[in-house]
Each structure stands twice: as C-alpha cells, then as structure tokens.
Motif scaffolding. Structure first.
Motif, PDB file in Angstrom:
ATOM      1  N   PHE A  80       0.820  -1.209   0.000  1.00 19.32           N
ATOM      2  CA  PHE A  80       0.000   0.000   0.000  1.00 19.32           C
ATOM      3  C   PHE A  80       0.856   1.263   0.000  1.00 19.32           C
ATOM      4  CE2 PHE A  80      -2.460   3.332   2.157  1.00 19.32           C
ATOM      5  CZ  PHE A  80      -3.561   3.390   1.309  1.00 19.32           C
ATOM      6  N   SER A  81       2.022   1.204   0.627  1.00 18.17           N
ATOM      7  CA  SER A  81       2.898   2.373   0.703  1.00 18.17           C
ATOM      8  C   SER A  81       3.798   2.520  -0.526  1.00 18.17           C
ATOM      9  CB  SER A  81       3.768   2.293   1.963  1.00 18.17           C
ATOM     10  OG  SER A  81       4.684   1.204   1.870  1.00 18.17           O
ATOM     11  N   SER A  82       3.564   1.679  -1.558  1.00 19.89           N
ATOM     12  CA  SER A  82       4.345   1.721  -2.815  1.00 19.89           C
ATOM     13  C   SER A  82       5.811   1.381  -2.589  1.00 19.89           C
ATOM     14  CB  SER A  82       4.210   3.097  -3.483  1.00 19.89           C
ATOM     15  OG  SER A  82       2.872   3.393  -3.779  1.00 19.89           O
ATOM     16  N   TYR A  83       6.055   0.399  -1.754  1.00 18.43           N
ATOM     17  CA  TYR A  83       7.423  -0.060  -1.465  1.00 18.43           C
ATOM     18  C   TYR A  83       8.124  -0.514  -2.739  1.00 18.43           C
ATOM     19  CZ  TYR A  83      11.038  -2.838   1.022  1.00 18.43           C
ATOM     20  OH  TYR A  83      12.219  -3.360   1.502  1.00 18.43           O
ATOM     21  N   SER A 104      12.468  -9.661  -2.234  1.00 15.63           N
ATOM     22  CA  SER A 104      11.459  -8.681  -1.813  1.00 15.63           C
ATOM     23  C   SER A 104      10.627  -8.209  -2.991  1.00 15.63           C
ATOM     24  CB  SER A 104      12.146  -7.481  -1.144  1.00 15.63           C
ATOM     25  OG  SER A 104      12.779  -7.863   0.066  1.00 15.63           O
ATOM     26  N   ILE A 105      11.272  -8.036  -4.147  1.00 17.04           N
ATOM     27  CA  ILE A 105      10.525  -7.658  -5.347  1.00 17.04           C
ATOM     28  C   ILE A 105       9.556  -8.777  -5.727  1.00 17.04           C
ATOM     29  CG2 ILE A 105      10.722  -7.158  -7.823  1.00 17.04           C
ATOM     30  CD1 ILE A 105      13.387  -5.792  -7.229  1.00 17.04           C
ATOM     31  N   MET A 106      10.021 -10.012  -5.666  1.00 19.04           N
ATOM     32  CA  MET A 106       9.144 -11.146  -5.958  1.00 19.04           C
ATOM     33  C   MET A 106       7.944 -11.166  -5.010  1.00 19.04           C
ATOM     34  SD  MET A 106      11.729 -14.326  -6.675  1.00 19.04           S
ATOM     35  CE  MET A 106      12.648 -14.457  -8.212  1.00 19.04           C
ATOM     36  N   LEU A 107       8.211 -10.917  -3.742  1.00 15.24           N
ATOM     37  CA  LEU A 107       7.140 -10.903  -2.747  1.00 15.24           C
ATOM     38  C   LEU A 107       6.085  -9.852  -3.071  1.00 15.24           C
ATOM     39  CD1 LEU A 107       8.979 -11.328   0.673  1.00 15.24           C
ATOM     40  CD2 LEU A 107       6.948 -12.579  -0.058  1.00 15.24           C
ATOM     41  N   MET A 108       6.530  -8.672  -3.448  1.00 14.46           N
ATOM     42  CA  MET A 108       5.595  -7.592  -3.740  1.00 14.46           C
ATOM     43  C   MET A 108       4.787  -7.892  -4.999  1.00 14.46           C
ATOM     44  SD  MET A 108       6.239  -6.015  -1.085  1.00 14.46           S
ATOM     45  CE  MET A 108       4.837  -4.943  -1.352  1.00 14.46           C
ATOM     46  N   ILE A 109       5.419  -8.526  -5.978  1.00 16.98           N
ATOM     47  CA  ILE A 109       4.679  -8.949  -7.176  1.00 16.98           C
ATOM     48  C   ILE A 109       3.606  -9.972  -6.792  1.00 16.98           C
ATOM     49  CG2 ILE A 109       4.851 -10.194  -9.364  1.00 16.98           C
ATOM     50  CD1 ILE A 109       5.918  -7.395  -9.572  1.00 16.98           C
ATOM     51  N   ASN A 110       3.981 -10.940  -5.947  1.00 18.52           N
ATOM     52  CA  ASN A 110       3.026 -11.944  -5.491  1.00 18.52           C
ATOM     53  C   ASN A 110       1.848 -11.300  -4.772  1.00 18.52           C
ATOM     54  OD1 ASN A 110       4.744 -13.894  -6.493  1.00 18.52           O
ATOM     55  ND2 ASN A 110       5.550 -14.514  -4.498  1.00 18.52           N
ATOM     56  N   GLU A 111       2.152 -10.308  -3.939  1.00 21.20           N
ATOM     57  CA  GLU A 111       1.089  -9.632  -3.188  1.00 21.20           C
ATOM     58  C   GLU A 111       0.162  -8.862  -4.117  1.00 21.20           C
ATOM     59  OE1 GLU A 111      -1.348  -8.168  -0.149  1.00 21.20           O
ATOM     60  OE2 GLU A 111      -0.042  -9.918  -0.338  1.00 21.20           O
ATOM     61  N   LYS A 112       0.712  -8.238  -5.130  1.00 19.66           N
ATOM     62  CA  LYS A 112      -0.134  -7.510  -6.085  1.00 19.66           C
ATOM     63  C   LYS A 112      -1.084  -8.457  -6.802  1.00 19.66           C
ATOM     64  CE  LYS A 112       2.833  -3.502  -7.044  1.00 19.66           C
ATOM     65  NZ  LYS A 112       1.801  -2.482  -6.773  1.00 19.66           N
ATOM     66  N   PHE A 113      -0.590  -9.630  -7.179  1.00 16.68           N
ATOM     67  CA  PHE A 113      -1.467 -10.614  -7.801  1.00 16.68           C
ATOM     68  C   PHE A 113      -2.547 -11.063  -6.833  1.00 16.68           C
ATOM     69  CE2 PHE A 113       1.510 -11.027 -11.290  1.00 16.68           C
ATOM     70  CZ  PHE A 113       0.707 -11.481 -12.335  1.00 16.68           C
ATOM     71  N   VAL A 117      -4.387  -6.369  -8.268  1.00 19.92           N
ATOM     72  CA  VAL A 117      -4.010  -5.080  -8.853  1.00 19.92           C
ATOM     73  C   VAL A 117      -2.912  -5.294  -9.892  1.00 19.92           C
ATOM     74  CG1 VAL A 117      -4.632  -3.830  -6.761  1.00 19.92           C
ATOM     75  CG2 VAL A 117      -2.279  -4.620  -7.054  1.00 19.92           C
ATOM     76  N   SER A 118      -2.705  -4.296 -10.750  1.00 23.28           N
ATOM     77  CA  SER A 118      -1.710  -4.422 -11.810  1.00 23.28           C
ATOM     78  C   SER A 118      -0.331  -4.660 -11.212  1.00 23.28           C
ATOM     79  CB  SER A 118      -1.702  -3.153 -12.661  1.00 23.28           C
ATOM     80  OG  SER A 118      -0.768  -3.247 -13.696  1.00 23.28           O
ATOM     81  N   ALA A 119       0.336  -5.727 -11.659  1.00 17.66           N
ATOM     82  CA  ALA A 119       1.580  -6.151 -11.011  1.00 17.66           C
ATOM     83  C   ALA A 119       2.845  -5.712 -11.735  1.00 17.66           C
ATOM     84  CB  ALA A 119       1.592  -7.673 -10.861  1.00 17.66           C
ATOM     85  N   TRP A 120       2.777  -5.559 -13.062  1.00 18.17           N
ATOM     86  CA  TRP A 120       4.008  -5.396 -13.835  1.00 18.17           C
ATOM     87  C   TRP A 120       4.253  -3.962 -14.320  1.00 18.17           C
ATOM     88  CZ3 TRP A 120       6.536  -9.637 -12.959  1.00 18.17           C
ATOM     89  CH2 TRP A 120       5.865 -10.864 -12.880  1.00 18.17           C
ATOM     90  N   ASP A 121       3.344  -3.041 -14.041  1.00 17.91           N
ATOM     91  CA  ASP A 121       3.452  -1.689 -14.608  1.00 17.91           C
ATOM     92  C   ASP A 121       4.765  -1.007 -14.257  1.00 17.91           C
ATOM     93  OD1 ASP A 121       1.021  -2.099 -15.704  1.00 17.91           O
ATOM     94  OD2 ASP A 121      -0.099  -0.752 -14.385  1.00 17.91           O
ATOM     95  N   ALA A 122       5.136  -1.042 -12.988  1.00 15.28           N
ATOM     96  CA  ALA A 122       6.353  -0.348 -12.551  1.00 15.28           C
ATOM     97  C   ALA A 122       7.588  -0.946 -13.213  1.00 15.28           C
ATOM     98  CB  ALA A 122       6.479  -0.411 -11.030  1.00 15.28           C
ATOM     99  N   LEU A 123       7.628  -2.274 -13.362  1.00 17.69           N
ATOM    100  CA  LEU A 123       8.778  -2.944 -13.937  1.00 17.69           C
ATOM    101  C   LEU A 123       8.858  -2.727 -15.444  1.00 17.69           C
ATOM    102  CD1 LEU A 123       8.183  -4.366 -11.164  1.00 17.69           C
ATOM    103  CD2 LEU A 123       9.197  -6.419 -12.146  1.00 17.69           C
ATOM    104  N   ALA A 124       7.698  -2.685 -16.098  1.00 20.30           N
ATOM    105  CA  ALA A 124       7.661  -2.564 -17.557  1.00 20.30           C
ATOM    106  C   ALA A 124       8.145  -1.208 -18.046  1.00 20.30           C
ATOM    107  CB  ALA A 124       6.243  -2.825 -18.056  1.00 20.30           C
TER     108      ALA A 124
END
Length: 425
Positions: A80-83, A104-113, A117-124
């Motif tokens: 929620f805090s955009s970590y 940690s990045i993997m964890l946050m992607i998992n949580e977004k799924f 919510v959209s999971a890949w926008d920041a990475l793309a």
C-alpha cells in the motif's frame, strides 16, 4: 483517511486464515509506517532520506518476510505504501542487488497478484532492467542459500510469470528456458526417441549444439531439469514422521506451476517430454506425502497434472487429436511392448505376446503379465522401452545422477510400465 480506508478494505477480504484488521490509529503507529514516510511514501515525497541498501535486509528480517502468507499485514502495508514502485525497483541492479532485495521484489509482485491489482506496470517502464531481473530470477534457482520458505515465494512468482505471457518482456525471457535446449536433461535413449519422432527438431538440435558446444551447461538447458531435481529433493524429504508444512506447501505450489505450463501450448511443447521422462506423476503417487492426510490437495493437483500430461493434443503441431488418433496412439504403445517382449522376453511374457490388445490394455490385466518378470528383467524392459535410463548411463557425474531413475525399486518400475501402457479413460 480515505487512503487508509482503502487499505482496510483490502485487509477485510476473505483469507484462508482469520487476521486482525487494525484501526487507522494502529496503522499509523506501526514501525513500517514511520519507515515508509522517511524513505519512500508518496505522501512525503521530496523529504526522503537517501537510499539505504541495508534497510531492505532489515525489513526482510524484522518483518519475517520469508514467512509471507496471504493476508499478512506487513506485506499489505508495504504494498500500500508503494514499497515496490518507490524503493525496491528504482534502486534495483541485477548485478549488485542482494538476494533479499530480489526476493522482496518477488514478494511484492506476489502480493499484487493476490490483491488483484496491476503487477508489472512499474517494472515494464524500464524494459532492460525488467529483462535483467527476470534473467536473474531464473538463475536464482541454483542459489544454495535459498530456504524452503523462500522457495515457495520463488515458485509462486514463477506461477505468476507463466500466467503473464502476454507481457512481451516476460514472454521472451520465459520462453528461452522453456525451449528445445531443456531436452539436454532427457535420458539419451528418450532424447533419441523424441528427435526421431520430429525430424525437423533433429535438424534444429544439431544446429544449436554445433553453435554452442556448451549448450548442456547453459541456463536455458539446465533450468527445468534443475528445478525438477530441487522439487524431487523436497518431496522425498517428507517422511512418515512429523510433517514439514512448508515442504507440503512448496510441493503444492510446484505442481500448480507445472499445470500452468502444460496448459499453454508455447510452454507445453518441450516440457511435457521432460516431465514424462522424469516420471513426475509416478513419483508424486508413490511419495510419502500421497499417503498423508496433509497430501489431499497435493494428490488433487497430481490428478490434474496427469490430465494435462496425457492431454489429447499433438505436442509439436498443437492440433487436437481425433478419437482415431488417440486410439491408435494407445495401440501403438502396446504393439511396441508386444514386439519387445517377443524379441527379448519371449519365455517370461509368452502369454502377453499372444494376447489380443483388449486383454492387456487395462492396468489389472497388464500387471498380471508384467509381474512375472524378475527385478533385473523388469529393469531391462523399462530400459529397452526408453522409459528408464540403461545401466550404462549410471556412469555419469554423480551430481547429475537421478538415484530414483538409475536405481529404481520394483514398485516404481511396475508403476512406470503400467502408467505408460494402460488405457486412459
């Protein structure tokens, strides 16, 4: 107030385990809230302290992120805090970032799924870094320091990658390790058989090996054989004694991963032969977990895995098989068995040789004939049918030898033969 209300709404969604829903005052008093405001929270933009690489490790340890589970409050608060968007991803470097930074990045992607919510926008937004991150993710498979809980995170992340092949960067990176080079992990006899069935692949196989003499040691060739080996190690570690819940959870996630791969033509094409050659379904059925009460979901997933491995489709062309083609495929297997028995096992399997197909196509009837063979002759039959490696293949590097396949039990050999030849309902 409204933003915290949104977080409370997310936390109130149904979970497998009941969790405490904190008040707004409790959220504000959480240590993570204060840390996020100092380093990355959008609400305090322009007032953040410089990036501190040790902070990522500290959060990972203090909040026990390796114990991540659906609905765990620290993960939800970090998301929620955009970590991910404001701290993890902008400072990620595939060459220099720590293992915990990557996890940690993997964890946050998992949580977004999980939250939908959209999971890949920041990475793309940074394709080169995204591509490097995915490549490093596959390379992490061989990291010796990854614990069982982190393996669950890892496989969960891979599941989400497979479910996101519409994203171009993910598709190109993932399909590299799901292509023809993975057949380097097949037994020599099975490899010869598969290439014989597809002459065009034989030409391509010769070409890629000529271009890269060390292909068998490349990531593209070793990823799937390696991750299957990891899975078998965890599965065999589950004994009849005290049950390791994390190991069970890992095995369930891994079966889900394989099912998702086999359900899509681009990822199924080469993988199905490897899964068949390694006898994943047979190992699952004969495992200790299969007979434990904790293995109920695991066995349901194994049944689904069996369904997809024997799916009625041409693995290379992608075309659905007709009823006639399905029947012919089954008859061909039994004909090969009868011819092999006539040539090498005539004395022991004479009744099988003379029997019509209808008398040997069911498991019960076939087992009556095959059970007449001694262990050594049973092993020879499996080897000649290219179902198990031959005795001469035991001379490989001990690190590469699969003990279950090179030293199979009688029960395992019988199950392999019956599963391969029985009529599928």
């Amino acid at each position: 107030q409204s933003t915290w209300g949104e977080l409370l709404t997310r936390m109130s969604r149904p979970h497998k385990t009941r969790i405490h829903i904190p008040s707004i005052q409790e959220l504000d008093s959480m240590p993570l809230t204060a840390i996020s405001k100092k380093y990355w929270a959008t609400s305090t933009s322009g007032k953040h302290l410089p990036f501190d690489v040790s902070l990522i490790d500290k959060i990972y340890e203090d909040e026990k992120l390796d114990r991540w589970n659906d609905g765990q409050q620290p993960i939800m608060l970090l998301e929620f805090s955009s970590y991910l968007e404001n701290y993890l991803w902008p400072h990620y470097d595939a060459e220099r970032s720590t293992l915990r930074h990557h996890l940690s990045i993997m964890l946050m992607i998992n949580e977004k799924f999980r939250q939908g919510v959209s999971a890949w926008d920041a990475l793309a937004q940074t394709p080169d870094r995204f591509r490097a991150f995915l490549s490093k993710s596959f390379a992490l498979r061989s990291a010796q320091t990854i614990k069982i809980r982190e393996k669950i995170i890892y496989v969960h992340f891979l599941v989400h990658c497979v479910q996101s092949l519409e994203v171009e960067v993910i598709q190109k990176t993932c399909l590299r390790v799901m292509s023809l080079p993975m057949w380097s992990g097949l037994d020599s006899g099975r490899l010869e058989l598969e290439l014989h069935r597809a002459p065009k692949l034989q030409t391509h196989w010769t070409a890629i090996n000529s271009k890269n003499p060390n292909l068998a040691k490349s990531l593209d060739a070793t990823f799937f054989p390696g991750i299957l080996s990891d899975y078998f190690s965890v599965l065999s570690s589950i004994s009849s004694g005290e049950c390791d819940v994390d190991a069970v959870h890992y095995c369930e996630r891994f079966c889900e991963f394989l099912i998702d791969l086999l359900a899509q033509l681009p990822t199924r094409r080469f993988l199905v032969a490897l899964i068949s050659n390694k006898h994943v379904v047979t190992r699952n059925k004969l495992s200790t977990l299969a007979n434990r009460s904790e293995g109920r979901l695991f066995m349901q997933l194994t049944d689904m895995l069996l369904f997809y491995t024997s799916f009625e489709i041409h693995d290379q062309a992608g075309a659905a098989l007709t009823v006639h083609e399905i029947t012919q495929r089954h008859y061909n297997k039994l004909n090969v068995l009868q011819r092999m028995a006539f040539k090498h096992f005539k004395e022991e399997l004479n009744d099988l040789i003379l029997s019509p197909i209808s008398e040997i196509e069911t498991r019960k009837k076939l087992q009556k004939h095959i059970s007449k063979l001694s262990d050594a002759r049973l092993r020879e039959l499996c080897s000649r049918l290219r179902l198990l490696p031959g005795e001469t293949e035991n001379d490989n590097d001990p690190a590469d030898v699969d003990y279950i396949l090179t030293n199979p039990t009688r029960e395992f050999m019988l199950e392999v033969l019956l599963a391969h030849h029985e009529k599928v309902p």
